[in-house]
Motif scaffolding. Structure first.
Motif, mmCIF file in Angstrom:
data_model
loop_
_atom_site.group_PDB
_atom_site.id
_atom_site.type_symbol
_atom_site.label_atom_id
_atom_site.label_comp_id
_atom_site.label_asym_id
_atom_site.label_seq_id
_atom_site.Cartn_x
_atom_site.Cartn_y
_atom_site.Cartn_z
ATOM 1 N N GLU A 52 20.187 -6.277 -0.844
ATOM 2 C CA GLU A 52 19.332 -7.361 -1.309
ATOM 3 C C GLU A 52 19.074 -7.138 -2.790
ATOM 4 N N SER A 53 18.738 -8.206 -3.494
ATOM 5 C CA SER A 53 18.390 -8.042 -4.901
ATOM 6 C C SER A 53 16.960 -7.500 -4.992
ATOM 7 N N PRO A 54 16.670 -6.733 -6.028
ATOM 8 C CA PRO A 54 15.302 -6.252 -6.205
ATOM 9 C C PRO A 54 14.288 -7.398 -6.247
ATOM 10 N N ARG A 59 9.676 -9.919 -3.806
ATOM 11 C CA ARG A 59 9.046 -11.181 -3.376
ATOM 12 C C ARG A 59 8.612 -11.136 -1.915
ATOM 13 N N HIS A 60 9.433 -10.528 -1.068
ATOM 14 C CA HIS A 60 9.198 -10.581 0.372
ATOM 15 C C HIS A 60 8.638 -9.298 0.956
ATOM 16 N N GLY A 61 8.588 -8.229 0.167
ATOM 17 C CA GLY A 61 7.946 -6.997 0.590
ATOM 18 C C GLY A 61 8.565 -6.316 1.789
ATOM 19 N N ARG A 62 9.850 -6.512 2.016
ATOM 20 C CA ARG A 62 10.488 -5.905 3.182
ATOM 21 C C ARG A 62 10.776 -4.413 2.980
ATOM 22 N N ILE A 63 10.839 -3.991 1.730
ATOM 23 C CA ILE A 63 11.145 -2.600 1.405
ATOM 24 C C ILE A 63 10.048 -2.103 0.473
ATOM 25 N N MET A 64 9.713 -0.828 0.558
ATOM 26 C CA MET A 64 8.653 -0.250 -0.263
ATOM 27 C C MET A 64 9.010 -0.326 -1.745
ATOM 28 N N ILE A 65 7.999 -0.539 -2.571
ATOM 29 C CA ILE A 65 8.223 -0.610 -4.014
ATOM 30 C C ILE A 65 8.805 0.685 -4.565
ATOM 31 N N GLU A 66 8.498 1.806 -3.931
ATOM 32 C CA GLU A 66 9.065 3.081 -4.376
ATOM 33 C C GLU A 66 10.595 3.076 -4.264
ATOM 34 N N VAL A 68 12.464 0.390 -4.659
ATOM 35 C CA VAL A 68 12.923 -0.432 -5.778
ATOM 36 C C VAL A 68 12.863 0.388 -7.067
ATOM 37 N N GLU A 69 11.815 1.179 -7.240
ATOM 38 C CA GLU A 69 11.723 2.055 -8.416
ATOM 39 C C GLU A 69 12.871 3.059 -8.440
ATOM 40 N N SER A 70 13.205 3.627 -7.302
ATOM 41 C CA SER A 70 14.318 4.575 -7.224
ATOM 42 C C SER A 70 15.634 3.902 -7.599
ATOM 43 N N ALA A 71 15.832 2.698 -7.101
ATOM 44 C CA ALA A 71 17.042 1.953 -7.449
ATOM 45 C C ALA A 71 17.078 1.664 -8.945
ATOM 46 N N ALA A 72 15.929 1.340 -9.518
ATOM 47 C CA ALA A 72 15.852 1.060 -10.953
ATOM 48 C C ALA A 72 16.142 2.306 -11.776
ATOM 49 N N ALA A 73 15.641 3.441 -11.328
ATOM 50 C CA ALA A 73 15.826 4.686 -12.076
ATOM 51 C C ALA A 73 17.287 5.098 -12.154
ATOM 52 N N THR A 74 18.082 4.709 -11.163
ATOM 53 C CA THR A 74 19.491 5.086 -11.160
ATOM 54 C C THR A 74 20.395 3.943 -11.611
ATOM 55 N N TYR A 75 19.842 2.792 -11.918
ATOM 56 C CA TYR A 75 20.640 1.630 -12.307
ATOM 57 C C TYR A 75 21.393 1.910 -13.604
#
Length: 80
Positions: A52-54, A59-66, A68-75
């Motif tokens: 899924e896109s971040p 928007r839908h809160g299906r996955i913890m924000i942490e 998304v932060e982890s995905a961002a840190a390795t992007y």
């Protein structure tokens, strides 16, 4: 806040970001990437986030924000 420079037209501020919970945390995790790379992160599917896109996730809160932060840190890292 994400601001995209459009040359002589000034800046564009994507409207979806104004009520997006966790935006500041994710932008901080994206670090020194340019605004267009940050936009790409938010709009494109990510394997860490079950393809899924971040933006969808936040928007839908299906996955913890942490997550998304982890995905961002390795992007942008090779192989990520």
């Amino acid at each position: 806040m994400l601001a995209l420079e459009l040359g002589r037209k000034g800046y564009h501020y994507p409207s979806w970001q104004f009520d997006l919970k966790g935006l500041e945390r994710v932008l901080a995790a994206l670090g020194g990437l340019d605004p267009w790379q940050k936009l790409s992160f938010f709009l494109n599917p990510n394997t860490i986030l079950d393809d899924e896109s971040p933006l969808e996730v936040l928007r839908h809160g299906r996955i913890m924000i942490e997550d998304v932060e982890s995905a961002a840190a390795t992007y942008g890292e090779h192989g990520a």
